[in-house]
Design a protein around this motif. Structure first.
Motif, PDB file in Angstrom:
ATOM      1  N   ILE A  11     -37.619 -73.871 -46.710  1.00  0.00           N
ATOM      2  CA  ILE A  11     -37.833 -73.655 -45.279  1.00  0.00           C
ATOM      3  C   ILE A  11     -39.323 -73.773 -44.963  1.00  0.00           C
ATOM      4  CG2 ILE A  11     -37.664 -71.987 -43.362  1.00  0.00           C
ATOM      5  CD1 ILE A  11     -34.915 -72.993 -44.258  1.00  0.00           C
ATOM      6  N   LEU A  12     -40.155 -73.166 -45.785  1.00  0.00           N
ATOM      7  CA  LEU A  12     -41.600 -73.207 -45.562  1.00  0.00           C
ATOM      8  C   LEU A  12     -42.128 -74.645 -45.642  1.00  0.00           C
ATOM      9  CD1 LEU A  12     -42.563 -70.013 -47.599  1.00  0.00           C
ATOM     10  CD2 LEU A  12     -42.554 -70.270 -45.093  1.00  0.00           C
ATOM     11  N   ALA A  13     -41.633 -75.403 -46.602  1.00  0.00           N
ATOM     12  CA  ALA A  13     -42.068 -76.799 -46.732  1.00  0.00           C
ATOM     13  C   ALA A  13     -41.622 -77.619 -45.524  1.00  0.00           C
ATOM     14  CB  ALA A  13     -41.526 -77.405 -48.025  1.00  0.00           C
ATOM     15  N   LEU A  14     -40.378 -77.425 -45.111  1.00  0.00           N
ATOM     16  CA  LEU A  14     -39.863 -78.150 -43.949  1.00  0.00           C
ATOM     17  C   LEU A  14     -40.680 -77.813 -42.700  1.00  0.00           C
ATOM     18  CD1 LEU A  14     -37.673 -79.952 -42.586  1.00  0.00           C
ATOM     19  CD2 LEU A  14     -36.359 -77.840 -42.268  1.00  0.00           C
ATOM     20  N   ALA A  15     -40.950 -76.542 -42.489  1.00  0.00           N
ATOM     21  CA  ALA A  15     -41.732 -76.125 -41.321  1.00  0.00           C
ATOM     22  C   ALA A  15     -43.119 -76.761 -41.343  1.00  0.00           C
ATOM     23  CB  ALA A  15     -41.824 -74.600 -41.271  1.00  0.00           C
ATOM     24  N   ASP A  16     -43.755 -76.770 -42.509  1.00  0.00           N
ATOM     25  CA  ASP A  16     -45.079 -77.403 -42.625  1.00  0.00           C
ATOM     26  C   ASP A  16     -45.016 -78.891 -42.315  1.00  0.00           C
ATOM     27  OD1 ASP A  16     -46.296 -75.001 -43.288  1.00  0.00           O
ATOM     28  OD2 ASP A  16     -46.346 -75.410 -45.452  1.00  0.00           O
ATOM     29  N   GLU A  17     -43.972 -79.559 -42.774  1.00  0.00           N
ATOM     30  CA  GLU A  17     -43.814 -80.988 -42.523  1.00  0.00           C
ATOM     31  C   GLU A  17     -43.603 -81.272 -41.033  1.00  0.00           C
ATOM     32  OE1 GLU A  17     -40.832 -82.616 -45.191  1.00  0.00           O
ATOM     33  OE2 GLU A  17     -41.717 -81.469 -46.841  1.00  0.00           O
ATOM     34  N   ILE A  18     -42.826 -80.432 -40.370  1.00  0.00           N
ATOM     35  CA  ILE A  18     -42.587 -80.606 -38.933  1.00  0.00           C
ATOM     36  C   ILE A  18     -43.905 -80.480 -38.178  1.00  0.00           C
ATOM     37  CG2 ILE A  18     -41.510 -79.546 -36.900  1.00  0.00           C
ATOM     38  CD1 ILE A  18     -39.066 -78.945 -38.782  1.00  0.00           C
ATOM     39  N   ILE A  19     -44.681 -79.465 -38.507  1.00  0.00           N
ATOM     40  CA  ILE A  19     -45.979 -79.269 -37.847  1.00  0.00           C
ATOM     41  C   ILE A  19     -46.900 -80.463 -38.110  1.00  0.00           C
ATOM     42  CG2 ILE A  19     -48.084 -77.858 -37.840  1.00  0.00           C
ATOM     43  CD1 ILE A  19     -46.167 -75.442 -38.513  1.00  0.00           C
ATOM     44  N   ALA A  20     -46.968 -80.886 -39.374  1.00  0.00           N
ATOM     45  CA  ALA A  20     -47.867 -81.983 -39.745  1.00  0.00           C
ATOM     46  C   ALA A  20     -47.496 -83.296 -39.064  1.00  0.00           C
ATOM     47  CB  ALA A  20     -47.879 -82.166 -41.264  1.00  0.00           C
ATOM     48  N   ALA A  21     -46.227 -83.514 -38.815  1.00  0.00           N
ATOM     49  CA  ALA A  21     -45.792 -84.751 -38.154  1.00  0.00           C
ATOM     50  C   ALA A  21     -45.934 -84.663 -36.636  1.00  0.00           C
ATOM     51  CB  ALA A  21     -44.342 -85.063 -38.524  1.00  0.00           C
ATOM     52  N   GLN A  22     -45.573 -83.521 -36.071  1.00  0.00           N
ATOM     53  CA  GLN A  22     -45.454 -83.454 -34.614  1.00  0.00           C
ATOM     54  C   GLN A  22     -46.758 -83.139 -33.903  1.00  0.00           C
ATOM     55  OE1 GLN A  22     -41.874 -81.576 -33.150  1.00  0.00           O
ATOM     56  NE2 GLN A  22     -40.644 -82.483 -34.780  1.00  0.00           N
ATOM     57  N   ASP A  23     -47.681 -82.411 -34.515  1.00  0.00           N
ATOM     58  CA  ASP A  23     -48.975 -82.166 -33.869  1.00  0.00           C
ATOM     59  C   ASP A  23     -49.706 -83.478 -33.546  1.00  0.00           C
ATOM     60  OD1 ASP A  23     -49.183 -79.446 -33.265  1.00  0.00           O
ATOM     61  OD2 ASP A  23     -50.100 -78.924 -35.185  1.00  0.00           O
ATOM     62  N   PRO A  24     -49.815 -84.422 -34.503  1.00  0.00           N
ATOM     63  CA  PRO A  24     -50.491 -85.684 -34.169  1.00  0.00           C
ATOM     64  C   PRO A  24     -49.725 -86.503 -33.123  1.00  0.00           C
ATOM     65  CG  PRO A  24     -50.248 -85.465 -36.556  1.00  0.00           C
ATOM     66  CD  PRO A  24     -49.496 -84.335 -35.929  1.00  0.00           C
ATOM     67  N   GLU A  25     -48.392 -86.402 -33.129  1.00  0.00           N
ATOM     68  CA  GLU A  25     -47.604 -87.123 -32.127  1.00  0.00           C
ATOM     69  C   GLU A  25     -47.845 -86.560 -30.731  1.00  0.00           C
ATOM     70  OE1 GLU A  25     -44.068 -88.396 -35.261  1.00  0.00           O
ATOM     71  OE2 GLU A  25     -43.595 -86.925 -33.714  1.00  0.00           O
ATOM     72  N   ILE A  26     -48.027 -85.257 -30.624  1.00  0.00           N
ATOM     73  CA  ILE A  26     -48.359 -84.645 -29.337  1.00  0.00           C
ATOM     74  C   ILE A  26     -49.688 -85.204 -28.840  1.00  0.00           C
ATOM     75  CG2 ILE A  26     -49.055 -82.479 -28.207  1.00  0.00           C
ATOM     76  CD1 ILE A  26     -47.014 -81.055 -30.136  1.00  0.00           C
ATOM     77  N   ALA A  27     -50.685 -85.253 -29.718  1.00  0.00           N
ATOM     78  CA  ALA A  27     -51.999 -85.784 -29.340  1.00  0.00           C
ATOM     79  C   ALA A  27     -51.896 -87.244 -28.922  1.00  0.00           C
ATOM     80  CB  ALA A  27     -52.983 -85.623 -30.503  1.00  0.00           C
ATOM     81  N   LEU A  28     -51.112 -88.007 -29.644  1.00  0.00           N
ATOM     82  CA  LEU A  28     -50.936 -89.423 -29.334  1.00  0.00           C
ATOM     83  C   LEU A  28     -50.320 -89.617 -27.951  1.00  0.00           C
ATOM     84  CD1 LEU A  28     -50.910 -92.400 -30.300  1.00  0.00           C
ATOM     85  CD2 LEU A  28     -48.669 -91.921 -31.305  1.00  0.00           C
ATOM     86  N   MET A  29     -49.233 -88.909 -27.673  1.00  0.00           N
ATOM     87  CA  MET A  29     -48.556 -89.059 -26.381  1.00  0.00           C
ATOM     88  C   MET A  29     -49.411 -88.525 -25.238  1.00  0.00           C
ATOM     89  SD  MET A  29     -44.567 -88.322 -27.391  1.00  0.00           S
ATOM     90  CE  MET A  29     -44.903 -86.887 -28.432  1.00  0.00           C
TER      91      MET A  29
END
Length: 187
Positions: A65-83
């Protein structure tokens, strides 16, 4: 697992760098209303996924769960900045905090597809251990399914090449994460 995370992160970084390259790819003729809607809806959607994932650090001890949560944050934070950058370039409104989403009705029940209600978020915040893990997985599956709806819609209706590419990446990564989360729920 680390390789998927790295490829996803590299893809998001490449998109961010491409958006910052100073090219004229964001000119008015290259995007349409579907692209604007995609970015304006996906930003708060991603913000909520990041908020949900941030909770895992203090509420879960499950390494998966911790790894999945970290991966979601790592992927989606840059996508937020991009959009956010796209919307700024297009002179379109960038959504504010989660409170700005109250009037949006994209899920048929008064809220955007896959968005957690205040009650669901409260339940998640109030849980720990195995109960948190179960709620997190169930809610994040629903959340990802909502993102998939938006990504598919962007791929069929959008015009902006980078937004379509991001929608394809969101579909690919979140489908894989849904399968992974279902496996974790079943175990």
């Amino acid at each position: 697992m680390i390789r998927k995370f790295t490829l996803s992160t590299l893809f998001a970084a490449a998109l961010v760098l491409g958006a910052c390259s100073g090219s004229d790819s964001t000119s008015a003729g290259d995007f349409n209303d579907a692209d604007v809607t995609f970015a304006q809806e996906m930003i708060p959607h991603h913000r909520q996924a990041v908020e949900m994932s941030d909770l895992a650090a203090t509420r879960s001890t499950d390494p998966d769960i911790l790894a999945l949560a970290d991966e979601i944050i790592a992927a989606q934070d840059p996508e937020i900045a991009l959009m956010t950058g796209w919307l700024d370039d297009w002179d379109e409104d960038v959504p504010g905090d989660m409170g700005d989403m109250s009037g949006m009705d994209h899920g048929g029940d008064g809220q955007m597809a896959g968005m957690m209600s205040p009650e669901q978020m409260s339940d998640l915040r109030g849980s720990t251990g195995p109960e948190f893990d179960r709620l997190f997985l169930e809610q994040m599956i629903e959340h990802h399914e909502g993102a998939l709806e938006m990504a598919v819609r962007e791929q069929s209706d959008g015009r902006f090449t980078d937004a379509i590419a991001l929608a394809q990446e969101i579909e690919r990564t979140q489908m894989a994460e849904i399968a992974r989360m279902k496996d974790l729920l079943a175990s």
